[in-house]
Design a protein around this motif. Structure first.
Motif, PDB file in Angstrom:
ATOM      1  N   THR A   1      -1.330 -74.171  14.581  1.00  0.00           N
ATOM      2  CA  THR A   1      -2.331 -72.885  14.764  1.00  0.00           C
ATOM      3  C   THR A   1      -2.723 -72.908  16.298  1.00  0.00           C
ATOM      4  O   THR A   1      -3.118 -74.004  16.915  1.00  0.00           O
ATOM      5  CB  THR A   1      -3.586 -72.887  13.877  1.00  0.00           C
ATOM      6  N   GLY A   2      -2.684 -71.969  16.996  1.00  0.00           N
ATOM      7  CA  GLY A   2      -3.047 -71.702  18.499  1.00  0.00           C
ATOM      8  C   GLY A   2      -4.777 -72.049  18.760  1.00  0.00           C
ATOM      9  O   GLY A   2      -5.456 -71.862  17.941  1.00  0.00           O
ATOM     10  N   ALA A   3      -4.934 -72.599  19.818  1.00  0.00           N
ATOM     11  CA  ALA A   3      -6.246 -72.767  20.241  1.00  0.00           C
ATOM     12  C   ALA A   3      -7.311 -71.385  20.293  1.00  0.00           C
ATOM     13  O   ALA A   3      -6.816 -70.600  20.578  1.00  0.00           O
ATOM     14  CB  ALA A   3      -6.532 -73.513  21.530  1.00  0.00           C
ATOM     15  N   SER A   4      -8.536 -71.504  19.902  1.00  0.00           N
ATOM     16  CA  SER A   4      -9.280 -70.250  19.762  1.00  0.00           C
ATOM     17  C   SER A   4      -9.894 -70.096  21.274  1.00  0.00           C
ATOM     18  O   SER A   4     -10.319 -71.200  21.901  1.00  0.00           O
ATOM     19  CB  SER A   4     -10.593 -70.351  18.896  1.00  0.00           C
ATOM     20  N   GLY A   5      -9.909 -68.829  21.755  1.00  0.00           N
ATOM     21  CA  GLY A   5     -10.550 -68.568  22.982  1.00  0.00           C
ATOM     22  C   GLY A   5     -12.054 -68.995  23.084  1.00  0.00           C
ATOM     23  O   GLY A   5     -12.640 -68.899  21.951  1.00  0.00           O
ATOM     24  N   ALA A   6     -12.719 -69.027  24.197  1.00  0.00           N
ATOM     25  CA  ALA A   6     -14.232 -69.307  24.266  1.00  0.00           C
ATOM     26  C   ALA A   6     -14.966 -68.090  24.071  1.00  0.00           C
ATOM     27  O   ALA A   6     -14.409 -66.918  24.398  1.00  0.00           O
ATOM     28  CB  ALA A   6     -14.319 -69.862  25.513  1.00  0.00           C
ATOM     29  N   ASN A   7     -16.062 -68.443  23.355  1.00  0.00           N
ATOM     30  CA  ASN A   7     -16.763 -67.222  22.995  1.00  0.00           C
ATOM     31  C   ASN A   7     -17.676 -66.607  24.451  1.00  0.00           C
ATOM     32  O   ASN A   7     -18.251 -67.520  25.031  1.00  0.00           O
ATOM     33  CB  ASN A   7     -18.119 -67.614  22.005  1.00  0.00           C
ATOM     34  N   GLY A   8     -17.692 -65.510  24.589  1.00  0.00           N
ATOM     35  CA  GLY A   8     -18.709 -64.866  25.502  1.00  0.00           C
ATOM     36  C   GLY A   8     -20.260 -65.125  25.395  1.00  0.00           C
ATOM     37  O   GLY A   8     -20.873 -65.439  24.288  1.00  0.00           O
ATOM     38  N   ALA A   9     -21.060 -65.278  26.480  1.00  0.00           N
ATOM     39  CA  ALA A   9     -22.336 -65.386  26.434  1.00  0.00           C
ATOM     40  C   ALA A   9     -23.042 -64.118  25.834  1.00  0.00           C
ATOM     41  O   ALA A   9     -22.690 -63.237  25.966  1.00  0.00           O
ATOM     42  CB  ALA A   9     -23.016 -65.785  27.811  1.00  0.00           C
ATOM     43  N   THR A  10     -24.352 -64.634  24.948  1.00  0.00           N
ATOM     44  CA  THR A  10     -25.017 -63.527  24.315  1.00  0.00           C
ATOM     45  C   THR A  10     -26.000 -62.919  25.319  1.00  0.00           C
ATOM     46  O   THR A  10     -26.723 -63.600  26.058  1.00  0.00           O
ATOM     47  CB  THR A  10     -25.802 -64.275  23.185  1.00  0.00           C
ATOM     48  N   GLY A  11     -25.843 -61.851  25.492  1.00  0.00           N
ATOM     49  CA  GLY A  11     -26.558 -60.808  26.446  1.00  0.00           C
ATOM     50  C   GLY A  11     -28.159 -60.960  25.770  1.00  0.00           C
ATOM     51  O   GLY A  11     -28.522 -61.372  24.687  1.00  0.00           O
ATOM     52  N   ALA A  12     -28.970 -60.565  26.777  1.00  0.00           N
ATOM     53  CA  ALA A  12     -30.574 -60.650  26.607  1.00  0.00           C
ATOM     54  C   ALA A  12     -31.042 -59.473  25.629  1.00  0.00           C
ATOM     55  O   ALA A  12     -30.037 -58.303  25.584  1.00  0.00           O
ATOM     56  CB  ALA A  12     -31.235 -60.399  28.075  1.00  0.00           C
ATOM     57  N   THR A  13     -31.710 -59.542  24.968  1.00  0.00           N
ATOM     58  CA  THR A  13     -32.188 -58.809  23.731  1.00  0.00           C
ATOM     59  C   THR A  13     -32.955 -57.489  24.820  1.00  0.00           C
ATOM     60  O   THR A  13     -33.467 -57.834  25.576  1.00  0.00           O
ATOM     61  CB  THR A  13     -33.498 -59.465  23.066  1.00  0.00           C
ATOM     62  N   GLY A  14     -32.675 -56.376  24.162  1.00  0.00           N
ATOM     63  CA  GLY A  14     -33.163 -54.964  24.894  1.00  0.00           C
ATOM     64  C   GLY A  14     -31.664 -54.409  25.221  1.00  0.00           C
ATOM     65  O   GLY A  14     -30.885 -53.991  24.297  1.00  0.00           O
ATOM     66  N   ALA A  15     -31.631 -53.916  26.438  1.00  0.00           N
ATOM     67  CA  ALA A  15     -30.265 -53.356  26.605  1.00  0.00           C
ATOM     68  C   ALA A  15     -29.051 -54.111  26.290  1.00  0.00           C
ATOM     69  O   ALA A  15     -29.148 -55.384  26.411  1.00  0.00           O
ATOM     70  CB  ALA A  15     -30.364 -52.957  28.225  1.00  0.00           C
ATOM     71  N   THR A  16     -28.180 -53.509  25.694  1.00  0.00           N
ATOM     72  CA  THR A  16     -27.136 -54.214  25.368  1.00  0.00           C
ATOM     73  C   THR A  16     -26.305 -54.663  26.657  1.00  0.00           C
ATOM     74  O   THR A  16     -26.088 -53.798  27.641  1.00  0.00           O
ATOM     75  CB  THR A  16     -25.977 -53.212  24.457  1.00  0.00           C
ATOM     76  N   GLY A  17     -25.910 -55.992  26.726  1.00  0.00           N
ATOM     77  CA  GLY A  17     -25.002 -56.491  27.960  1.00  0.00           C
ATOM     78  C   GLY A  17     -23.733 -55.877  27.764  1.00  0.00           C
ATOM     79  O   GLY A  17     -23.150 -55.520  26.812  1.00  0.00           O
ATOM     80  N   PRO A  18     -22.974 -55.907  28.750  1.00  0.00           N
ATOM     81  CA  PRO A  18     -21.731 -55.790  28.893  1.00  0.00           C
ATOM     82  C   PRO A  18     -20.766 -56.762  27.808  1.00  0.00           C
ATOM     83  O   PRO A  18     -21.184 -57.858  27.584  1.00  0.00           O
ATOM     84  CB  PRO A  18     -21.147 -56.097  30.193  1.00  0.00           C
ATOM     85  N   THR A  19     -19.838 -56.277  27.403  1.00  0.00           N
ATOM     86  CA  THR A  19     -18.780 -57.010  26.369  1.00  0.00           C
ATOM     87  C   THR A  19     -18.198 -57.916  27.235  1.00  0.00           C
ATOM     88  O   THR A  19     -17.591 -57.680  28.206  1.00  0.00           O
ATOM     89  CB  THR A  19     -17.749 -56.200  25.612  1.00  0.00           C
ATOM     90  N   GLY A  20     -18.366 -59.276  26.760  1.00  0.00           N
ATOM     91  CA  GLY A  20     -17.532 -60.391  27.266  1.00  0.00           C
ATOM     92  C   GLY A  20     -15.933 -60.081  27.270  1.00  0.00           C
ATOM     93  O   GLY A  20     -15.437 -59.354  26.211  1.00  0.00           O
ATOM     94  N   ALA A  21     -15.397 -60.727  28.127  1.00  0.00           N
ATOM     95  CA  ALA A  21     -13.698 -60.702  28.118  1.00  0.00           C
ATOM     96  C   ALA A  21     -13.264 -61.407  26.751  1.00  0.00           C
ATOM     97  O   ALA A  21     -13.764 -62.318  26.238  1.00  0.00           O
ATOM     98  CB  ALA A  21     -13.349 -61.459  29.302  1.00  0.00           C
ATOM     99  N   THR A  22     -12.253 -60.477  26.346  1.00  0.00           N
ATOM    100  CA  THR A  22     -11.420 -61.407  25.132  1.00  0.00           C
ATOM    101  C   THR A  22     -10.908 -62.355  25.557  1.00  0.00           C
ATOM    102  O   THR A  22     -10.148 -62.717  26.566  1.00  0.00           O
ATOM    103  CB  THR A  22     -10.489 -60.086  24.690  1.00  0.00           C
TER     104      THR A  22
END
Length: 373
Positions: A73-94
């Motif tokens: 099985t291939g290695a999993s990519g890193a999870n993007g940082a969780t945005g601050a609560t409130g306005a939705t932060g930009p989606t992290g790169a896949t």
């Protein structure tokens, strides 16, 4: 389900395991089927019920090949940082997609199971009756009428039958023969009615064969044909047709050649049409009531008549009267009184010239000229 327009053909059958017909339930040549056991039953020549399987036994299944190893099985990519609560932060790169694992090797194909042994072949049916030549050593003289042969084969063992046309000939001299139809065949006694013969003499080496229809000389075909008379070499075809003792003549049509009608009375003449008459030798008559009365004359058309040699009448009621070597086309000139041998008449011309604007035409046999008068 039967196809539209067809009637299904159904055998004597059962779907019960182990069910089988008895010998009394089957007639020779009949089949019975057990659809559960897949067996087809029949009765053999001794009267015993036999069967053979519709399908052979199934061979054993080959072993299953080993399964190939599963790829990593291939290695999993890193999870993007969780945005601050409130306005939705930009989606992290896949994250990058891991590489697919390698495909395992295909296992080997299992061995093919052995083919089941074929079922036994059924007994050969009896040979049907045939037309193998009959033979006879009966001493008989060639001639017409009833002839009785003692033959080498019984009537129940051959296809020859009453009403069939046959030919009996000398094996040593085939040109000496008798032809006709079987009128009786009982045991080994065969009786034939002979209507046509070849050669002469008495023989004891007969060979008897099936043959086509026998036509005698003369030939008469049709109800009442030849009932008056049909001459040597003559042919009469049609209701009551006859050739009245005229050698090598032909009469075709209802009443052609009968007494009281015209009838061909000339040798080598031809009559074609109801009550037609080829009266002169080598004459031709075609059409209802036509009469070619002169030698080598021709009459064509209803009531067309020639009365002298080498004359021709063409058309309904055309008549050459009593003049030889003359031709009449589509006209009756029975009123002609002058000597018109070698004349040509074409309707509406008249010999008298009494109709204004029309003139008769004559052929002069001496000068070989055509003249208008």
């Amino acid at each position: 389900m039967a196809q539209a327009g067809y009637t299904p053909l159904q055998l004597f059958h059962s779907s019960t395991t182990g069910a089988a017909p008895t010998a009394g339930q089957l007639v020779d040549g009949e089949l019975a089927l057990n659809t559960r056991d897949q067996k087809l039953f029949f009765k053999d020549a001794t009267g015993a019920v036999q069967y053979f399987n519709v399908t052979g036994p199934t061979g054993p299944t080959g072993a299953t090949g080993p399964t190939g190893p599963t790829g990593a099985t291939g290695a999993s990519g890193a999870n993007g940082a969780t945005g601050a609560t409130g306005a939705t932060g930009p989606t992290g790169a896949t994250g990058a997609t891991g590489s697919p694992g390698t495909t395992g090797d295909t296992g080997p194909t299992g061995a093919t199971g052995a083919t089941g042994s074929p079922g036994t072949t059924g007994d050969t049916g009896p040979t049907g009756l045939g037309y193998t030549n009959l033979t006879s050593s009966t001493s008989l003289a060639i001639g017409t009428g009833s002839k009785t042969f003692t033959v080498n084969v019984s009537a129940s063992s051959t296809a020859f039958a009453v009403g069939q046309t046959i030919r009996a000939f000398s094996s040593a001299t085939p040109a000496s023969f008798m032809a006709g139809t079987i009128t009786s065949f009982t045991g080994t006694s065969l009786v034939m009615s002979v209507s046509y013969i070849g050669g002469s003499g008495t023989y004891t080496d007969w060979s008897i064969t099936a043959t086509g229809a026998v036509y005698t000389d003369p030939i008469a075909i049709g109800t009442g044909a030849g009932s008056v008379s049909t001459s040597t070499g003559g042919i009469s075809i049609g209701l009551n047709a006859g050739t009245e003792q005229s050698t090598d003549s032909i009469a075709i049509g209802n009443g052609s050649g009968v007494t009281g009608g015209f009838g061909p009375v000339g040798a080598q003449s031809i009559s074609l049409g109801k009550t037609s008459r080829g009266g002169g030798s080598s004459s031709i008559s075609i059409g209802n009531n036509s009469s070619a009365g002169g030698a080598s004359s021709i009459a064509i058309g209803e009531n067309a008549t020639t009365q002298q040699a080498n004359s021709i009448a063409i058309g309904k009621n055309a008549n050459t009267s009593l003049y030889a070597n003359s031709i009449v086309i589509n006209a009756s000139n029975s009123a002609v009184t002058a000597n018109n041998n070698g004349a040509l008449f074409i309707s509406p011309m008249r010999q008298t010239g009494s109709i204004s604007g029309f003139y008769p035409v004559y052929y002069n046999v001496t000068t070989k000229e055509i003249a208008f008068f």
